[in-house]
Design an enzyme around this catalytic site. Sequence first.
Site, PDB file in Angstrom:
ATOM      1  CG  ASP A  12      -2.004  -1.018   1.197  1.00  0.00           C
ATOM      2  OD1 ASP A  12      -2.102  -1.743   0.188  1.00  0.00           O
ATOM      3  OD2 ASP A  12      -2.772  -1.106   2.181  1.00  0.00           O
ATOM      4  N   GLY A  38      -3.404  -5.296   1.202  1.00  0.00           N
ATOM      5  CA  GLY A  38      -4.074  -6.349   0.434  1.00  0.00           C
ATOM      6  C   GLY A  38      -5.128  -6.958   1.342  1.00  0.00           C
ATOM      7  CG  ASP A 246      -9.442  -5.825   4.510  1.00  0.00           C
ATOM      8  OD1 ASP A 246     -10.392  -6.270   3.842  1.00  0.00           O
ATOM      9  OD2 ASP A 246      -8.567  -5.080   4.026  1.00  0.00           O
TER      10      ASP A 246
HETATM   11  O1  RIB Z   1      -9.194  -3.172   2.225  1.00  0.00           O
HETATM   12  C1  RIB Z   1      -8.048  -2.386   2.262  1.00  0.00           C
HETATM   13  C2  RIB Z   1      -7.059  -2.906   1.277  1.00  0.00           C
HETATM   14  O2  RIB Z   1      -7.596  -2.729  -0.020  1.00  0.00           O
HETATM   15  C3  RIB Z   1      -5.743  -2.142   1.254  1.00  0.00           C
HETATM   16  O3  RIB Z   1      -4.788  -2.678   2.138  1.00  0.00           O
HETATM   17  C4  RIB Z   1      -5.327  -2.203  -0.197  1.00  0.00           C
HETATM   18  O4  RIB Z   1      -4.236  -3.053  -0.421  1.00  0.00           O
HETATM   19  C5  RIB Z   1      -6.563  -2.677  -0.950  1.00  0.00           C
HETATM   20  O5  RIB Z   1      -6.403  -3.945  -1.401  1.00  0.00           O
END
Ligand code: RIB
Length: 296
Positions: A12, A38, A246
């Site tokens: 990122d 990610g 996430d």
């Molecule tokens: O959900 C956040 C993530 O989305 C970030 O870390 C970025 O890499 C994108 O994939």
Amino acid sequence: MSVIVLGSLNMDIVMKTNQLPVIGETLLGEHVDYFIGGKGANQAVAAARTNTATTLTGQVGTDAFGEKILTALKRENLHLQVTQTAIPTGIAAIFKLPNDNAIVVLPGANADFTIDVKATNAWDDASIFLTQLEISLATVQEGLQLAKAKGLTTIVNPAPFHSAIVEMLPLIDIITPNETEFAQLIGQELTSDKELEAAMLTWSAQHATRLIVTRGSQGTSFIANNAIQTVPALSVAVVDTTGAGDTFNGLFAAELAAGSNFAQAVRFATIGASLSVQKLGAQSGMPSRETILQHM
Ligand code: RIB
């Protein structure tokens, strides 16, 4: 029991800026940071920080970003099944605005990842399989089929949204869109809380897959006994919301693997996701189990 996370690993690149440029304009930003990200890596790290045995399956490049990601993830309490390829590592360009962010992802090595079926023997002791849509849809589908065949509970975070997920619903036990993704899933604009909640009830009456909708600062909604239940988010000073969804998914999977019931796991994950937004970077603010329990 353990959690298997199949998904993306990105570098990122976070640029702090007061506003986005319009077409043809050049703006001076304030600051740049490089964070491991990610959706797959973020969800796996969130689960692992609660001391849940977690395997992350995915791919990075053989380039400097790939090496940096692997070095950082080896410091987490994770079992890594991460291959390397000559294709460049996935990158997310994140424009961090004062109250929001905008993200462009280049999938790179993530898009080329295919599952080594032999390596899935390591999935045999797991109870939960979690994935998202930042890798190829064919790989998502294969992962779901393998996980189902092994009797795992399957969770899909349909982000970024793709309509092909509808075909995979028979393989999905729990789906976790945010409000925007849920509107895309049902193909209908939702303009109020009332409309959202009515649509959740209708969708759930028509599908065996259990639905959780993450709603940012409003918390998380799901259905129990044919009624909407909403777990409120904690109110905290927000620094960066990147990766909050996430964090929710990783913690929810971890808590189910730990033996909590559905509602308990939603509550644990909602509190943890609320706490995670207090630091810059998707993984920087992900809390430990102890920290989450202190706030429950
Ligand atoms: O959900 C956040 C993530 O989305 C970030 O870390 C970025 O890499 C994108 O994939």
